[in-house]
Design an enzyme around this catalytic site. Structure first.
Site, PDB file in Angstrom:
ATOM      1  N   GLU A 235       0.816  -1.224   0.000  1.00 43.82           N
ATOM      2  CA  GLU A 235       0.000   0.000   0.000  1.00 43.82           C
ATOM      3  C   GLU A 235       0.848   1.272   0.000  1.00 43.82           C
ATOM      4  O   GLU A 235       1.229   1.768   1.057  1.00 43.82           O
ATOM      5  CB  GLU A 235      -0.942   0.017   1.214  1.00 43.82           C
ATOM      6  CG  GLU A 235      -1.817   1.270   1.252  1.00 43.82           C
ATOM      7  CD  GLU A 235      -2.771   1.343   2.445  1.00 43.82           C
ATOM      8  OE1 GLU A 235      -2.693   0.489   3.341  1.00 43.82           O
ATOM      9  OE2 GLU A 235      -3.586   2.272   2.474  1.00 43.82           O
TER      10      GLU A 235
ATOM     11  N   LYS B  50      -2.401  -1.943  -3.263  1.00 42.91           N
ATOM     12  CA  LYS B  50      -3.440  -1.048  -2.723  1.00 42.91           C
ATOM     13  C   LYS B  50      -2.961   0.399  -2.876  1.00 42.91           C
ATOM     14  O   LYS B  50      -2.374   0.966  -1.957  1.00 42.91           O
ATOM     15  CB  LYS B  50      -3.711  -1.394  -1.254  1.00 42.91           C
ATOM     16  CG  LYS B  50      -4.670  -0.448  -0.561  1.00 42.91           C
ATOM     17  CD  LYS B  50      -5.187  -1.004   0.759  1.00 42.91           C
ATOM     18  CE  LYS B  50      -6.008   0.036   1.489  1.00 42.91           C
ATOM     19  NZ  LYS B  50      -6.785  -0.514   2.597  1.00 42.91           N
TER      20      LYS B  50
HETATM   21  P1  13P Z   1      -9.072   4.675   3.758  1.00 41.73           P
HETATM   22  O1  13P Z   1      -9.905   3.957   2.745  1.00 41.73           O
HETATM   23  O2  13P Z   1      -9.837   5.319   4.866  1.00 41.73           O
HETATM   24  O3  13P Z   1      -8.064   5.592   3.104  1.00 41.73           O
HETATM   25  O4  13P Z   1      -8.204   3.587   4.515  1.00 41.73           O
HETATM   26  C1  13P Z   1      -7.642   2.542   3.814  1.00 41.73           C
HETATM   27  C2  13P Z   1      -6.513   2.019   4.559  1.00 41.73           C
HETATM   28  O5  13P Z   1      -6.395   0.838   4.776  1.00 41.73           O
HETATM   29  C3  13P Z   1      -5.513   2.993   5.030  1.00 41.73           C
HETATM   30  O6  13P Z   1      -4.355   2.338   5.373  1.00 41.73           O
END
Ligand code: 13P
Length: 340
Positions: free
Chosen positions: A177, A219
């Protein structure tokens, strides 16, 4: 490395038309979310909230996996079933956030780096015994005319890749991510430029650490203008985001599951739908939202068990809208449909 088990987990997670629910807020983050409804963040309230989310009827129709926080992995639903087991019983894959959060990057004012590699393999072995099958690590990038620095791009890519390699070695599917933050007044073009640099560096680092691309998920953030700038249409967000992904994300990666990053719930859904209307892509384009799935549900709940059913309906409504967005079928008029 035998990746058969990892690929089975991936296959369960990318099932059409589903996405992921991120319910992995760290204790400081959930304290901020609870403060918005005037609720104290203690273990009991956190467990009660996660119980509302994870027992929502029909959640499994639109959600294939849930990212949990470490504390939740060891907690139990109202009926005594451990949360990871409850998810497995519902056909939802349990996962866990494994990073230890971000700190300022030394010698790079304004940049941040994510910690948590030390002892990670040992922690994963414990999480596995508790039932988790995939993991998540978030890196963040602040945007300005000069940020992120090349050092921040390189160091966060390195940490993400080391994390992903350790996960695969321990039998976990890594969700990688990299989040380009929405804070600031930058243009969508500046976000696109930064996102392209970041993803290029991440996939270079993943290659160097010999991460198996078929056994990981990405992600990313969507390409958006800063929240202080002008709004962009879903079509513009979709064009910029998919163009960057096509330049940087190898076709071997099975799925791209976006974070919501501070967009409103409807905006996050409309942007995902616009991307899926651009035609077939090498990877699944789906959702892994925390705020954009949970916000309306949390506002309905307000810490009161009497509101649990209304909160679950709000959650499942958003999950269903996003499942349609994954298929490119979502229209804003569907928000008002009967039975929500
Ligand atoms: P948000 O969708 O609120 O941005 O959070 C996703 C997430 O896992 C942040 O690390």
């Amino acid at each position: 490395m035998d990746t058969t088990q990892l690929q089975r987990t991936v296959a369960a997670m990318v099932q059409a038309p589903k996405g992921l629910l991120a319910a992995d807020e760290s204790n400081p983050t959930i304290a901020r979310r609870f403060a918005s409804i005037g609720l104290d963040s203690n273990e009991q309230n956190r467990r009660a909230w996660r119980d509302v989310l994870l027992t929502a009827p029909a959640l499994a129709d639109s959600v294939s996996g849930v990212i949990l926080y470490e504390e939740t992995l060891g907690q139990q639903a109202d009926d005594g079933t451990p949360f990871p087991k409850l998810l497995e019983q519902r056909g939802i894959v349990p996962g866990v956030k494994v990073d230890k959060g971000k700190v300022p990057l030394a010698n790079a004012p304004g940049d941040e780096v994510t910690e948590g590699l030390d002892g990670l393999a040992g922690r994963l072995q414990r999480y596995r015994e508790q039932g988790a099958r995939f993991a998540k690590w978030r890196a963040v990038y602040n945007v300005s005319p000069t940020l992120p620095s090349r050092l921040a791009v390189k160091e966060n890519a390195h940490a993400l890749a080391r994390y992903a390699a350790i996960c695969q070695n321990e039998g976990f599917v890594p969700i990688v991510e990299p989040e380009v933050l929405i804070d600031g007044d930058h243009t969508i073009e500046r976000c696109r430029e930064v996102t392209e640099q970041v993803l290029r560096a991440v996939f270079h680092a993943l290659d160097r650490q010999r991460v198996v691309l078929e056994a990981m998920l990405l992600k990313p953030s969507m390409v958006l203008p800063g929240k202080g700038g002008e709004r962009a249409t879903p079509e513009a967000v979709a064009q910029h985001t998919v163009a960057v992904l096509r330049r940087t994300v190898p076709a071997a990666v099975p799925g791209v599951f976006f974070l919501s990053g501070g967009q409103s719930p409807e905006e996050a859904t409309a942007n995902l739908a616009a991307m899926n209307r651009l035609g077939p892509q090498p990877w699944v384009l789906s959702f892994s939202y925390a705020r954009a799935l949970q916000e309306p549900a949390l506002a309905a709940w307000r810490g009161d068990a009497a509101n649990a059913v209304a909160a679950q309906q709000a959650l499942v409504h958003r999950a269903r809208m996003n499942a349609r967005a994954r298929e490119g079928r979502y229209q804003p008029a569907m928000e008002n449909e009967a039975g929500r």
